[in-house]
Scaffold this active site. Structure first.
Site, PDB file in Angstrom:
ATOM      1  N   CYS A  27      -3.128   7.785   5.138  1.00 41.36           N
ATOM      2  CA  CYS A  27      -3.029   7.025   3.892  1.00 41.36           C
ATOM      3  C   CYS A  27      -4.183   7.356   2.959  1.00 41.36           C
ATOM      4  O   CYS A  27      -3.990   7.517   1.754  1.00 41.36           O
ATOM      5  CB  CYS A  27      -3.028   5.522   4.185  1.00 41.36           C
ATOM      6  SG  CYS A  27      -1.649   4.967   5.196  1.00 41.36           S
ATOM      7  N   GLU A  54       0.883  -1.167   0.000  1.00 37.65           N
ATOM      8  CA  GLU A  54       0.000   0.000   0.000  1.00 37.65           C
ATOM      9  C   GLU A  54       0.912   1.206   0.000  1.00 37.65           C
ATOM     10  O   GLU A  54       1.654   1.456   0.959  1.00 37.65           O
ATOM     11  CB  GLU A  54      -0.922   0.043   1.213  1.00 37.65           C
ATOM     12  CG  GLU A  54      -1.933   1.197   1.096  1.00 37.65           C
ATOM     13  CD  GLU A  54      -2.326   1.814   2.408  1.00 37.65           C
ATOM     14  OE1 GLU A  54      -2.376   3.064   2.475  1.00 37.65           O
ATOM     15  OE2 GLU A  54      -2.586   1.063   3.356  1.00 37.65           O
TER      16      GLU A  54
END
Length: 460
Positions: free
Chosen positions: A264, A230
């Site tokens: 994020c 990620e």
């Protein structure tokens, strides 16, 4: 002798913590111990592993009064927000709840002649490389399901949050998880790459920068080691003409600014239908002007410093370049802005996709807002990105949100919310955001491998 890792506190630039990295020999020895311990761990009943992991989670929760100010010192999040244990516990608890069903054998068929089924078996030793922005919640996404599935876990945490992995390992060991089954290690980049290239691990999960993800994939090249990543994000919000305006402003601006924008799935660009644009902008500016920038140890502070002066410098550069190219900055420099890690949160308009601010990840308290006239225009702009983690759609029309969502290149589509990770859904991305998926039943699938059994019975 390894190198010294130093956590520089954004509060005042002092060294808050330091640890020596393992030598290459000691690192390989640590992984060897993990591999030796893994088979016994995997042989334990699933419910026993679940119980021990959740006891470890509870032990982390018992440390929360110490963890919260520690996080403020390490990465600048204000103590008023109380740390990460709520999300940490929610994610682990969900993965514990679905473990039996997710890891159950897949029965293909049995008759007088054959028994056929597919098992899900652990990879073996899993390396988790965790980031500093949410050091506990991001780590537990993989640590909990990996351990529950029967893997051993080696955790390498970011230098900026040097003590987080150490605390997790200590808590889990105190709860009864064998010390060799869940280890926290301090490694330099070269040793990490050497371990991966040397087939020390059976699976690698990395959360961090695009450059870091590329380094992980290069190290694993030719080893057939699975790598889940990620990486960067440039998550958009789209406010349609029928949106609940107040809810949209409150949620999207919080999604852009919370944790000093270091999320994020934080909102980094907002597209607003022309009919709501002026009202949205007015309300957004009012919210940000009400923030108090200051020391994260002060209970009155609502936005603290960025985690590192270097990170703040990149955001300042993006803002300055955008303003020079014609963007309008709406927030005057705040009293707490020191030109270093303490950075005034900013809203920019008259932005275009020619500006780095609207293309490259900012990962700071800044958002560009653009006016749009249609779904088609918004979709084109949302997809005009190298990244694809989440998108936040604001409308009262569920079917419209689904139709727009189907056309967006992203890992998750939100409607009327943003900046949240639902452990029941797969956490995943596309394009330069990376590949793989965490949490949900798919998280278990990625942390195990299928093993087929085709058993012919002998008559008589």
């Amino acid at each position: 002798m390894g190198q010294t890792l130093k956590c520089i506190s954004p509060i005042d630039g002092s060294v808050f913590a330091e640890r020596e990295t393992l030598s290459r020999e000691a690192a390989f020895d640590a992984v060897a111990r993990a591999r030796s311990a893994q088979t016994g761990w995997a042989a334990r009943p699933l419910q026993e592993r679940i119980g021990l992991v959740m006891a470890g989670v509870a032990a982390v929760g018992a440390m929360n009064d110490e963890i919260v100010p520690e996080l403020a010192h390490m990465m600048g999040r204000p103590v008023r927000y109380g740390g990460e244990f709520g999300g940490f516990n929610e994610r682990a608890s969900h993965m514990a709840k679905i473990a039996v069903e997710s890891l159950a054998d897949i029965e293909v068929g049995e008759d007088a002649g054959f028994k056929r089924y597919i098992k899900r078996v652990p990879h073996g030793v899993v390396l988790v490389v965790a980031p500093w922005n949410y050091p506990y919640m991001t780590a537990i996404n993989t640590v909990a399901p990996a351990l529950i599935a029967g893997n051993a876990v080696v955790l390498k945490h970011a230098t900026q949050t040097l003590l987080a992995g150490e605390r997790m390992a200590q808590a889990f060991a105190s709860a009864g998880v064998p010390a060799d089954v869940f280890q926290n290690v301090f490694l330099d980049h070269d040793t990490t790459s050497a371990l991966i290239a040397g087939k020390a691990f059976n699976f690698v999960n990395f959360t961090g920068s695009v450059g870091g993800g590329k380094a992980m994939e290069r190290a694993a090249a030719g080893t057939f080691t699975g790598v889940g990543t990620e990486l960067g994000g440039k998550d958009p919000g789209y406010v349609m003409e029928d949106a609940d305006l107040d809810a949209a402003v409150d949620t999207l601006i919080d999604g852009a600014m919370f944790n000093s924008g270091q999320c994020c799935c934080g909102i980094e660009r907002i597209y607003v239908h022309e009919s709501l644009y002026d009202a949205f902008l007015e309300k957004a500016i009012a919210i940000v002007k009400g923030y108090k920038l200051g020391s994260p140890l002060d209970a009155e502070t609502t936005i603290g410093p960025m985690a590192n002066v270097r990170f703040a410098g990149e955001v300042r550069s993006q803002i300055a370049e955008a303003v020079e190219a014609g963007a309008v900055a709406h927030i005057e420099t705040m009293d707490g802005d020191d030109g270093g890690a303490y950075l005034t949160p900013q809203i920019l308009t008259d932005v275009t996709h020619d500006m780095r601010l609207m293309r490259e990840e900012s990962f700071g308290p800044v958002v560009g807002i653009m006016k749009v006239s249609s779904d088609a225009e918004a979709i084109e702009l949302m997809n005009d990105s190298d990244f694809g983690l989440t998108a936040s759609l604001w409308t009262r029309d569920l079917e419209r949100a689904q139709a727009v969502g189907d056309r967006i290149e992203t890992g998750t589509v939100f409607m009327n919310r943003a900046d949240y990770l639902d452990p029941g859904l797969c956490w995943t991305g596309c394009k330069d955001t990376g590949r793989g998926g965490g949490l949900s039943v798919i998280g278990y699938h990625n942390l195990t491998r299928p093993k087929s059994y085709h058993l012919k019975k002998v008559a008589g």
